[in-house]
Design a protein around this motif. Structure first.
Motif, PDB file in Angstrom:
ATOM      1  N   GLU A   1      -7.395  -2.144   2.678  1.00  0.00           N
ATOM      2  CA  GLU A   1      -6.054  -2.512   2.197  1.00  0.00           C
ATOM      3  C   GLU A   1      -5.096  -2.751   3.357  1.00  0.00           C
ATOM      4  OE1 GLU A   1      -4.571  -0.113  -1.170  1.00  0.00           O
ATOM      5  OE2 GLU A   1      -6.639   0.579  -1.414  1.00  0.00           O
TER       6      GLU A   1
ATOM      7  N   LEU B   1       0.845  -1.212   0.000  1.00  0.00           N
ATOM      8  CA  LEU B   1       0.000   0.000   0.000  1.00  0.00           C
ATOM      9  C   LEU B   1       0.875   1.255   0.000  1.00  0.00           C
ATOM     10  CD1 LEU B   1      -2.666   1.567   0.310  1.00  0.00           C
ATOM     11  CD2 LEU B   1      -2.579   1.122   2.762  1.00  0.00           C
TER      12      LEU B   1
ATOM     13  N   THR C   1     -11.534   2.403   1.986  1.00  0.00           N
ATOM     14  CA  THR C   1     -10.610   1.768   1.040  1.00  0.00           C
ATOM     15  C   THR C   1      -9.283   1.430   1.710  1.00  0.00           C
ATOM     16  OG1 THR C   1     -11.594   3.192  -0.642  1.00  0.00           O
ATOM     17  CG2 THR C   1      -9.572   2.036  -1.263  1.00  0.00           C
TER      18      THR C   1
END
Lengths: 268, 316
Positions: free
Chosen positions: B284, B245, B280
């Motif tokens: 992640e 990420l 979101t």
């Protein structure tokens, strides 16, 4: 009037806690006491010397207090900006200035009273110690109340000098105010020479200028009757009254001018 | 009736010894402060703040313009019974004790000896100098003198208080005390006009502010009206960011700042829908630490006006 009185009290309290006037008065008292010792060296003249030196000490040390504290009264407040605290209270600038003047006059009165008491104590002691024959030769009695006439006029002169110091300190630096006040004190004692300038100078403009200066600067010679009282010469009540009236008018004019200048001044 | 009004207040000083030229310290200052307001008068050093206060206290005289306090001209001695003033870096008489100085001032306000004694004791307690009341001022620290200054400004229970840099010389504790004191004054309906260059004080205390720069009024108004309260963006702080990420963050968010303990600050646009972004990022594997809106601060506003102020006039 209440505001002036409160201001005067504050100045008086400051001077009581300040070491400078104390030291001046102590020094003056010591000098008056020492005049007794000096007088022992001069046979027959002892009483005159004690009185001469004593009154001179009163006058000179009173002058030092009037000039040095008088000049500092306003300039110190402005320089250190303590004036901000006072002038933002319900106190007009005139009340502020007159309070300062009244406070210093109170201080001078107390200091002069202490010096006068010391002088009379020395005179009383000298009188006690002197043999009868010597006493008979004196022009005036040792503990002579007429000396108070000279002291009253010294006090009036000092009030005038204080007003001068205050006046100069409203628009100039402490150094200039001190020099100008002391300068005028000296000139004031020789002022009468200016009146008779015409006898030594031919130039009309110079004579005219001398005459103007004579009327503008304070005439301090009439305040000095030390010689007369020491020699036991009578000082006319009329002379004392005129001199005191002259002092009152001159002081009034100086204070009015001081209030006018101070009232328009910016305190940056 | 406004508590304080100035109308085109202007002050020129003469500078230079041989050929004095006028220097405009204050240029056409027009202000109005309503009764009961805490009004912040802000500006950098030398902007004209103290000049304005000295004109309001008539310690100096205006070149032109006028000023009124509680409806009276500033020269009216009677109005000084209803106001208090603290000068910047005040100085009082070394030889007096705090109690004697305040008693002297209280008497000038018309209090009797007995009233003055009670009032002085109360106001010294209020500024935290109750225990030092009998100490000579020469032994006081700068912060203690500042407290004496505040005490004398509050002595007469004024309707309007003028404070020139009231936080100057105070430690953090003292500054908090002064803030509380100003808030206390506002609570009892007192108008407070204070100058400062410390913006956080103004942000915390003021109803309205004026910004002065180069001797001129640069801006004035309510804080929420002066500062653009529209959203500039969001600052989102996340932690436990997986490596995969982390590698994508610069491309997705633009502004990415690494913080301590593995935290990362992201700057989001105002229309970025933070709820969706948070969901979101959580999906992640990241944890959300905080989310803060970004708005204009008083400091941004101040800097913008001070920098854009025109240079003051000299040699008029």
């Amino acid at each position: 009037m209440r505001q002036i009185w409160l201001g005067a009290n504050a100045v008086f309290r400051e001077s009581v806690r300040d070491r400078v006037p104390y030291s001046i008065v102590v020094f003056a008292v010591l000098m008056i006491a020492a005049s007794y010792l000096i007088s022992q060296l001069t046979a027959g003249q002892d009483m005159k010397i004690i009185k001469d030196l004593g009154l001179a000490a009163l006058s000179i040390f009173g002058l030092l207090i009037a000039v040095f504290i008088g000049v500092g009264l306003v300039t110190k407040e402005v320089e250190k900006r303590s004036v901000y605290g006072l002038l933002t209270k319900p106190l007009s600038r005139a009340e502020f200035l007159l309070g300062k003047y009244a406070g210093l006059v109170m201080t001078l009165a107390v200091n002069l009273a202490v010096m006068t008491a010391a002088l009379y104590a020395v005179l009383f002691f000298s009188n006690l110690m002197a043999p009868e024959g010597l006493r008979q030769s004196w022009e005036a009695p040792a503990v002579d109340p007429r000396m108070l006439t000279a002291i009253v006029l010294i006090f009036a002169e000092l009030m005038l000098v204080t007003a001068l110091a205050l006046f100069f300190s409203t628009f100039t630096s402490p150094l200039w105010a001190t020099l100008l006040t002391l300068g005028l004190w000296v000139a004031g004692h020789f002022n009468s020479d200016l009146r008779n300038f015409g006898t030594v100078v031919d130039s009309a403009p110079v004579i005219w200028l001398a005459r103007v200066i004579y009327y503008v600067i304070p005439n301090l010679a009439p305040f000095d009757v030390k010689g007369e009282v020491v020699h036991g010469i009578h000082v006319a009540a009329r002379h004392v009254a005129y001199t005191l009236a002259y002092a009152a008018v001159y002081i009034g004019l100086l204070l009015t001018a001081s209030v006018t200048i101070f009232g328009r001044r910016d305190f940056k | 009736m406004p508590a304080i009004e100035t109308e085109a207040l202007t002050k020129d000083y003469l500078v230079g010894f041989w050929r004095p030229r006028p220097y405009r310290a204050l240029d056409g200052m027009t202000l109005s402060v309503e009764s009961g307001e805490v009004f912040g008068f802000l500006g950098p050093n030398g902007a004209g703040k103290s000049t304005t206060l000295k004109l309001l206290m008539q310690l100096i005289f205006p070149t032109s313009g006028s000023a009124r306090i509680l409806g009276s001209p500033v020269g009216d001695v009677a109005v000084r019974r209803r106001i208090g003033f603290l000068a910047e870096n005040p100085y009082y008489y070394d030889y007096l004790t705090a109690e004697e100085l305040l008693t002297y001032f209280a008497r000038l306000f018309g209090y009797t000896s007995a009233e003055a004694k009670t009032r002085v004791a109360s106001v010294l307690d209020q500024v935290g100098l109750g225990a030092e009341r009998r100490m000579r001022l020469r032994s006081f620290s700068k912060g203690m003198i500042q407290r004496v200054g505040l005490a004398q400004a509050l002595l007469n229970e004024p309707e309007v208080v003028f404070l020139d840099e009231p936080m100057s010389g105070l430690d953090p504790l003292g500054r908090r005390d002064v803030r509380d004191l100003i808030l206390g004054l506002r609570k009892r309906g007192c108008t407070v006009f204070f100058s400062s260059h410390i913006l956080s004080d103004a942000e915390a205390l003021c109803d309205r502010v004026a910004i002065v720069a180069q001797g001129k009024l640069a801006a004035s108004g309510r804080l929420n009206a002066l500062l653009a309260f529209e959203l500039q963006g969001w600052e989102l702080v996340i932690s436990n960011v997986p490596e995969a990420l982390a590698a994508t963050l610069p491309a997705r968010f633009g502004s990415v700042t690494s913080l301590s303990h593995g935290r990362v600050a992201l700057k989001l646009a105002a229309d970025a829908e933070p709820d969706r972004v948070i969901s979101t990022l959580r999906a992640e594997g990241a944890s959300v630490e905080s989310l803060n809106p970004i708005r204009h601060s008083l400091e941004d506003f101040f800097m913008q006006h001070v920098r854009s102020a025109p240079q003051r006039a000299t040699g008029l």
